[in-house]
Design an enzyme around this catalytic site. Sequence first.
Site, PDB file in Angstrom:
ATOM      1  N   PRO A 151       0.820  -1.206   0.000  1.00 31.87           N
ATOM      2  CA  PRO A 151       0.000   0.000   0.000  1.00 31.87           C
ATOM      3  C   PRO A 151       0.860   1.265   0.000  1.00 31.87           C
ATOM      4  CG  PRO A 151      -0.770  -1.579   1.626  1.00 31.87           C
ATOM      5  CD  PRO A 151       0.545  -2.083   1.138  1.00 31.87           C
ATOM      6  N   GLU A 152       0.487   2.237  -0.826  1.00 31.91           N
ATOM      7  CA  GLU A 152       1.226   3.495  -0.925  1.00 31.91           C
ATOM      8  C   GLU A 152       0.342   4.645  -0.459  1.00 31.91           C
ATOM      9  OE1 GLU A 152       3.191   3.721  -4.753  1.00 31.91           O
ATOM     10  OE2 GLU A 152       3.578   1.564  -4.759  1.00 31.91           O
ATOM     11  N   LYS A 179       2.548   7.516   4.181  1.00 30.93           N
ATOM     12  CA  LYS A 179       2.324   6.077   4.351  1.00 30.93           C
ATOM     13  C   LYS A 179       1.928   5.714   5.774  1.00 30.93           C
ATOM     14  CE  LYS A 179       5.051   4.102   0.597  1.00 30.93           C
ATOM     15  NZ  LYS A 179       6.013   3.065   0.220  1.00 30.93           N
TER      16      LYS A 179
END
Length: 401
Positions: free
Chosen positions: A2-3, A54
């Site tokens: 995930p970014e 993040k």
Amino acid sequence: MPEGPELHLASLYIKRMCEGVVFTGAVRKSEVSKSPDVPFTWEAYSITATSRGKEVMLTLTPADGDGKRRGAKGEAAKPMDIVFRFGMSGSFKMTSVDDLPKHAHLCFYTKEKPQRVMSFVDTRRFGTWHPNGTWQAARGPCVLFEYQSFRQNVLSHLSNNAFDRPICEVLLNQKYFNGIGNYLRAEILYRLNIPPFECARTVLTGLDLEDVCETQQQISDTKKCVKQEMPDLLRLCHLVPLEVVSLGGKGYDPEKADYSDFKAWLQCYYVDGMKSVRDHNGRTMWFSGNPGPMAPKDSKSPRAKKRVKKEDDHDYTDKKKTARSRSGGSTKKRIKKETVAKTLKKEKEAEPVSKRAEKTKKSKALAHEKSVSQNRKRSRAVVQAEGSQMENRRITRQSSK
């Protein structure tokens, strides 16, 4: 992994699902998680969320029946912030208690009936959370919501040794590019036709400290800003993540995990016809054309691995342990037999030549003795037969006289 856009979408999902919902009791952690316990127990509390790069921060706000925040002795109760980092596979899901996901590692239970649960789900368990946490100090400004600060932070530190590295590797440095990850760096460099292994300082030198394109109107309409003029690298680090957010999800709407729009949006990352190579940190870089002067020597494209989906991933039940022990026992027996056979063969090959010659000589001698013995037996039988014939002739002669 995930970014920035995915974590922001996760925060929007949490806010949407928790709006007007009252949670109760203790925050429960799974037995297998190594992250810390969350020391928070309240009769009624609410949850909201925000993101930065993040990281996602959940805020648990205690409240009594009339909605006012009070502690046990009537004093104002303090909310708790929990900072999450998603690792490789983290996400949030709101489900019924009966449908609690298998890999739910931190759970917040509602006060309603039937009861529901908001859970942090992490299959690979690389994600972390920090009760009473704050945004990580080592991370730079968010590329999504702190654009001008992000731009100034990068351009004011170009003399730092970090910018001696290739631009594709610097884009993953969260101290300067908080929110950029593997697929975003590929898409950004591809749009500008920048070789991924060009020196970062060379690429960034000469960019303006202030971005004339940065206005509130252009933030809300990213396509209009892109059409006006070709944006520079830092502006694309802001606009490309916003495009992903505008797609509405890369899988972070647990109610409908539809990736088709995201796959259609990709221009470079995992797209047929593009090249790929591992950077100096072992991360796969997707690109087109010349990789650049700082590309790793003898670098090769990583081979595509065929993955087989396992139904019982991380299922450590007694049944599975028994099956594993049985299969392990048969494997050990087979390996032991093979080892013994190989050892005997090696011992035979390692025998001295003289010993082998002596054994051969003895076997030949035994075979000769056996042959002689058999010949002697045959000779005796012949002699006996001839003797009996002569005796019969003698008797016949005497009787005839």
